[in-house]
Design an enzyme around this catalytic site. Structure first.
Site, PDB file in Angstrom:
ATOM      1  CB  CYS A  41      -0.933   0.109   1.193  1.00 32.66           C
ATOM      2  SG  CYS A  41      -2.078  -1.250   1.346  1.00 32.66           S
TER       3      CYS A  41
ATOM      4  NE  ARG B  47       4.588   1.594  -0.194  1.00 30.88           N
ATOM      5  CZ  ARG B  47       5.640   1.517   0.586  1.00 30.88           C
ATOM      6  NH1 ARG B  47       6.823   1.839   0.108  1.00 30.88           N
ATOM      7  NH2 ARG B  47       5.547   1.128   1.830  1.00 30.88           N
TER       8      ARG B  47
ATOM      9  CD1 TRP C 125      -0.524  -6.543  -3.050  1.00 34.51           C
ATOM     10  CD2 TRP C 125      -0.496  -7.020  -0.878  1.00 34.51           C
ATOM     11  NE1 TRP C 125      -0.241  -7.882  -2.916  1.00 34.51           N
ATOM     12  CE2 TRP C 125      -0.214  -8.206  -1.591  1.00 34.51           C
ATOM     13  CE3 TRP C 125      -0.534  -7.078   0.517  1.00 34.51           C
ATOM     14  CZ2 TRP C 125       0.027  -9.427  -0.978  1.00 34.51           C
ATOM     15  CZ3 TRP C 125      -0.298  -8.302   1.131  1.00 34.51           C
ATOM     16  CH2 TRP C 125      -0.021  -9.452   0.385  1.00 34.51           C
TER      17      TRP C 125
ATOM     18  CG  ASN D 168       1.945   0.926   4.167  1.00 34.18           C
ATOM     19  OD1 ASN D 168       1.754  -0.265   3.948  1.00 34.18           O
ATOM     20  ND2 ASN D 168       3.155   1.439   4.234  1.00 34.18           N
ATOM     21  N   GLY D 169      -0.157  -0.913   6.250  1.00 32.10           N
ATOM     22  CA  GLY D 169       0.273  -1.743   7.379  1.00 32.10           C
ATOM     23  C   GLY D 169      -0.896  -2.524   7.951  1.00 32.10           C
TER      24      GLY D 169
ATOM     25  CD  GLU E 196      15.883 -14.433  -8.723  1.00 29.83           C
ATOM     26  OE1 GLU E 196      15.291 -14.826  -7.712  1.00 29.83           O
ATOM     27  OE2 GLU E 196      15.713 -13.301  -9.211  1.00 29.83           O
TER      28      GLU E 196
ATOM     29  CE  LYS F 131      12.437 -12.357 -10.434  1.00 27.57           C
ATOM     30  NZ  LYS F 131      13.405 -12.080  -9.371  1.00 27.57           N
TER      31      LYS F 131
ATOM     32  CD  GLU G 190       8.535 -12.383  -9.093  1.00 29.13           C
ATOM     33  OE1 GLU G 190       7.932 -11.758  -8.215  1.00 29.13           O
ATOM     34  OE2 GLU G 190       9.770 -12.414  -9.129  1.00 29.13           O
TER      35      GLU G 190
ATOM     36  CG  HIS H 242      17.379 -38.406  -4.021  1.00 34.66           C
ATOM     37  ND1 HIS H 242      17.770 -39.646  -3.569  1.00 34.66           N
ATOM     38  CD2 HIS H 242      18.519 -37.761  -4.395  1.00 34.66           C
ATOM     39  CE1 HIS H 242      19.089 -39.734  -3.635  1.00 34.66           C
ATOM     40  NE2 HIS H 242      19.568 -38.609  -4.141  1.00 34.66           N
TER      41      HIS H 242
ATOM     42  CE  LYS I  39      10.868  -3.944  -6.544  1.00 29.47           C
ATOM     43  NZ  LYS I  39      11.447  -5.106  -7.230  1.00 29.47           N
TER      44      LYS I  39
HETATM   45  C1  F6R Z   1      10.900 -11.526  -6.516  1.00 27.36           C
HETATM   46  C2  F6R Z   1      10.908 -10.470  -5.527  1.00 27.36           C
HETATM   47  C3  F6R Z   1      10.638 -10.831  -4.114  1.00 27.36           C
HETATM   48  C4  F6R Z   1      11.525 -10.008  -3.175  1.00 27.36           C
HETATM   49  C5  F6R Z   1      11.136 -10.266  -1.710  1.00 27.36           C
HETATM   50  C6  F6R Z   1      12.047  -9.531  -0.741  1.00 27.36           C
HETATM   51  O1  F6R Z   1      11.172 -11.037  -7.784  1.00 27.36           O
HETATM   52  O2  F6R Z   1      11.116  -9.333  -5.831  1.00 27.36           O
HETATM   53  O3  F6R Z   1      10.795 -12.186  -3.879  1.00 27.36           O
HETATM   54  O4  F6R Z   1      12.854 -10.360  -3.399  1.00 27.36           O
HETATM   55  O5  F6R Z   1       9.818  -9.854  -1.504  1.00 27.36           O
HETATM   56  O6  F6R Z   1      11.978  -8.154  -0.937  1.00 27.36           O
HETATM   57  P1  F6R Z   1      13.091  -7.199  -0.395  1.00 27.36           P
HETATM   58  O7  F6R Z   1      14.353  -7.523  -1.106  1.00 27.36           O
HETATM   59  O8  F6R Z   1      12.592  -5.818  -0.665  1.00 27.36           O
HETATM   60  O9  F6R Z   1      13.238  -7.482   1.081  1.00 27.36           O
END
Ligand code: F6R
Length: 605
Positions: free
Chosen positions: A2, A27, A74, A98-99, A478, A482, A485, A501, A600
Site C-alpha cells: 500500500c 506497492r 495491496w 499502510n500496514g 531464482e 521469476k 511470478e 530422489h 513490490k
Molecule cells: C521476486 C521479488 C521478491 C523479493 C522479496 C524480498 O522477484 O522481488 O521475492 O525479493 O519480496 O523483498 P526485499 O528484497 O525488498 O526485502
C-alpha cells in the site's frame, strides 16, 4: 505494501495526488482512492483495480479541493472492492493507511457494541471509526488523532484528513515508512521519497513512533512519548528519485538493461584507495565472527544462498541461512560472536525487519545490504552497505539481485582477507574478476533475441523445471521464482543431484527442463543429471559456456553464455534467468511489471 500520499497545496490536489500514487503503484494495485476537503467538506473517489480506473473516474467525477490524501492498496483484510478501498471515511474524518492494525478485531467489537456500523472488512476502518467517535465526544482533531493512535497495535503508516480542516493533515509512522516533503507554501507526505520527487527534493523522514501535524507553513513532529522533536530535512537527488521507463516497454526491461551500469557504479562506489582493494564501512569485523547468520526473503534470500558458498569458500566462515518468515519461529541459537546479515532491496520487508529486531540484542554486529539507504532495515542495522541499484519499480527483482550478489561477493572476499584465508594478491585477483562482471553481463544481455525465440516453446508449457548444482542451484531457484511470478507458469527448481530422489517422476516429453551449468568443477555431474532427464524425453534447455556446450553433446535447446570466472558466474547467469521469465511472460501477455496478487514491498508479515 500500500502506498499513501497527502498534499496541502496551493492548487487542486487530485491530479498531484494521482501522479504521486502512480509512483507508488509498485506497492500495490488492488484499488486506489483519493479524499479531499473542499469548502470545508470531505469528499472522496475510490475505484477497484489499477490507478487508471481511478484516473478515468476523476475525468467524469472530478474531485475539487486543495488538501487531500490518497492511497493505492495491496489487499490484506478484505478483498479488492470499492467498500474496502481507502480512503475510509466515517463522519468528519478520512484515513489512508499502510500496514496492519493487529488489535482490529477487539477494537471492532468494542466499537460495534457502541453502535458503530462498519461498511468494510478492513482493519483500517477501525481507525476511522475510533477517530470519529472521539470527535463526536468533543475532542479537537489533533486530540482525536492522538487518542486514536494510542489505541492501535501493529505496524503502520497513516494519515488523517478532517472535515473543516483545509490546512492540516495528521500522520503517523509506526513500523512502516513515511516521509514529509517541504514545498513553497505547500507540504506533502508520502510512503517514500520517490512519491514526492516531482514536487520537492526536501524530505524529512519520520522516525519510528513519530506522529506529525502538517500544515502549509510547516510540520510539527512529536515522538512516541508526545515530545515535540526536530527531524532533519534532507536534500534528495530528485533526478535519481524520478522514475520512468526511458523508452523501454516495461520497467523490468529497463532494469535488466541497466545491470551493467549498476554493477559498474556500485563497484566504483566501493572501490577504495587502499591499493586497489575496496572500502567497506569501518567497524566490519569478520575476524572475530564465529558464525554468519544471513536472513532475507524471496530473491534476496537466493542472493544470500549464493553468498553462503562464497563465505564458506573464501573465508571459512560458518554460515547459517534462513528465510525471514521462518527464522524467528524456530528459536535460533544465537551467540555474542555471531554476525547477522540482512539483505533486502526495499529495506522494508516486514519479516526481514522483524528478524533483525529479534537478533539485535544477541549478536555482535548487525549488517544490512539494502537498496534503499533510508529504509527501516538500514536505519536499524549497525552497518549498512547500499547496493546502489537505483529505484527498482518492476515487481520482479532483477538489477537488485545482481547488485546484491556483487556486494555480497565484496563482503565474502573481505571476510576471506580478514580471516587470513585469502592472501592480498588473491584478494586483488578476485576483485579483478568482480570488476569484469559488468562487461560479461552486457554480453549475456546480448543473447536476448535468441532467448525470445526459445521462450515460444516455454510459453506453452504448464510446468517448467530448473536444475543447478552449487551456486547454480540458487540460480535455478531464482529462475523458477521469476517465471512463476510474471508468467504464472508453475515452475520448480531442484538441486540437480536431488532429481533422482523424487522429482524425476515428473519428467516426460512435455516438461521443459532448464539446466544452469557453466563449465566448472561440478559441470560433469550436472550434465549427467541432464542426461538422465533426456533419457526420459524431458525437453532440456542447457545454459552453459562454449566449453560446456561442446562437452555436453547434442541437446534439444542450448544457450551459450560467455566464459566467465566461477566467482561471477551467478551474476552473469542471472541474466538468462530473468530474460527467460520476461519473454515467456510477453508471449503469454501477462502484466510483467505488475503481476497479479503481488506488490513490490511486502510490509506485512
Ligand atoms: C521476486 C521479488 C521478491 C523479493 C522479496 C524480498 O522477484 O522481488 O521475492 O525479493 O519480496 O523483498 P526485499 O528484497 O525488498 O526485502
Amino acid at each position: 505494501m500500500c502506498g499513501i500520499v497527502g498534499v496541502l497545496g496551493q492548487h487542486e490536489v487530485s491530479p498531484i495526488i494521482l501522479d504521486a500514487l502512480k509512483r507508488l503503484e509498485y506497492r500495490g494495485y488492488d484499488s486506489a482512492g483519493i479524499a479531499t476537503v473542499n469548502k470545508g467538506r470531505l469528499d472522496r473517489r475510490r475505484a477497484v483495480g489499477k490507478l487508471i480506473h481511478l484516473s478515468d473516474m476523476l475525468v467524469h467525477q472530478p474531485l475539487p479541493g486543495r488538501s487531500g490524501i490518497g492511497h493505492t492498496r495491496w489487499a490484506t483484510h478484505g478483498g479488492p472492492s470499492v467498500a474496502n478501498a481507502h480512503p475510509h471515511q466515517v463522519g468528519r474524518v478520512a484515513v489512508v493507511h499502510n500496514g496492519i492494525i493487529e488489535n482490529f478485531r477487539a477494537l471492532r467489537e468494542e466499537l460495534a457494541a457502541d453502535g458503530a456500523v462498519f461498511t468494510s472488512q478492513t482493519d483500517t476502518e477501525t481507525i476511522v471509526q475510533l477517530a470519529s467517535q472521539y470527535l463526536d465526544q468533543g475532542m479537537m482533531p489533533v486530540q482525536a488523532a492522538r487518542a486514536t493512535l494510542r489505541r492501535l497495535d501493529g505496524a503502520f503508516a497513516l494519515a488523517f484528513l478532517f472535515e473543516g480542516e483545509e490546512d492540516m493533515i495528521i500522520c503517523a509512522r509506526r513500523g512502516s515508512p513515511l516521509c514529509i516533503g517541504h514545498g513553497e507554501g505547500e507540504m506533502y507526505l508520502g510512503s517514500d521519497a520517490i512519491a514526492l520527487a516531482e514536487m520537492t527534493n526536501r524530505i524529512t523522514y519520520l522516525e519510528e513512533g513519530d506522529w506529525a501535524i502538517v500544515t502549509r507553513s510547516g510540520v510539527q513532529i512529536f515522538d512516541a512519548d508526545d515530545r515535540q522533536t526536530a527531524r532533519p530535512v534532507t536534500q534528495i537527488n530528485a533526478a535519481q528519485a524520478r522514475v520512468d521507463k526511458s523508452g523501454h516497454r516495461h520497467f523490468m526491461a529497463k532494469e535488466m538493461a541497466e545491470q551493467p551500469a549498476v554493477l559498474q557504479s556500485a563497484m566504483g562506489f566501493y572501490s577504495g584507495l587502499d591499493h586497489g582493494g575496496v572500502d567497506l564501512p569501518a567497524g566490519l569485523d569478520f575476524a572475530r565472527a564465529d558464525r554468519l547468520i544471513m536472513v532475507a526473503c524471496g530473491t534476496a534470500y537466493y542472493a544470500c544462498q549464493v553468498a553462503k558458498y562464497w563465505f564458506e569458500q573464501f573465508a571459512g566462515l560458518p554460515v547459517e541461512l534462513d528465510i525471514a518468515s521462518e527464522f524467528r519461529y524456530r528459536e535460533p541459537v544465537l551467540g555474542p560472536q555471531n554476525m547477522a546479515l540482512f539483505v533486502s532491496q526495499s529495506g522494508e520487508t516486514a519479516d526481514t525487519l522483524a528478524a533483525l529486531r529479534h537478533v539485535r540484542p544477541h549478536v555482535a554486529q548487525v549488517v544490512a545490504v539494502v537498496n534503499v539507504p533510508t529504509s527501516s532495515i538500514a536505519r536499524e542495522a549497525d552497518l549498512v552497505l547500499p547496493i546502489h541499484a537505483g529505484p527498482e519499480i518492476g515487481v520482479a527483482s532483477t538489477k537488485a539481485f545482481t547488485a546484491q550478489l556483487q556486494v555480497l561477493a565484496l563482503l565474502a572476499l573481505r571476510a576471506g582477507l580478514e580471516r587470513g584465508r585469502l592472501g592480498w594478491e588473491d584478494y586483488l585477483a578476485r576483485l579483478g574478476e568482480l570488476r569484469a562482471a559488468p562487461g560479461f553481463v552486457a554480453q549475456a544481455l546480448d543473447r536476448e533475441d535468441e532467448i525470445r525465440r526459445m521462450t515460444e516453446m516455454l510459453a506453452k508449457a504448464r510446468d517448467v523445471l530448473f536444475l543447478g548444482r552449487g551456486v547454480m542451484y540458487p540460480l535455478a531457484l531464482e529462475g523458477a521464482l521469476k517465471l512463476k511470478e510474471i508468467s504464472y507458469i508453475h515452475a520448480e527448481a531442484y538441486a540437480a543431484g536431488e532429481l533422482k530422489h523424487g522429482p524425476i517422476a515428473l519428467i516426460d516429453k512435455d516438461l521443459p527442463v532448464i539446466v544452469f551449468a557453466p563449465h566448472d568443477a561440478l559441470f560433469e555431474k550436472t550434465v549427467s543429471n541432464m542426461h538422465e532427464v533426456m533419457a526420459r524425453q524431458g525437453r532440456v534447455l542447457l545454459i552453459s559456456d562454449a566449453a560446456g556446450l561442446a562437452e555436453a553433446g547434442e541437446v534439444p535447446y542450448s544457450l551459450q553464455m560467455p566464459t566467465v570466472p566461477d566467482l561471477i558466474a551467478p551474476i552473469v547467469y542471472a541474466v538468462p534467468a530473468q530474460l527467460i521469465a520476461y519473454h515467456t511472460a510477453l508471449h503469454r501477455g501477462t502484466d510483467v511489471d505488475q503481476p497479479r496478487n503481488l506488490a513490490k514491498s511486502v510490509t506485512v508479515e
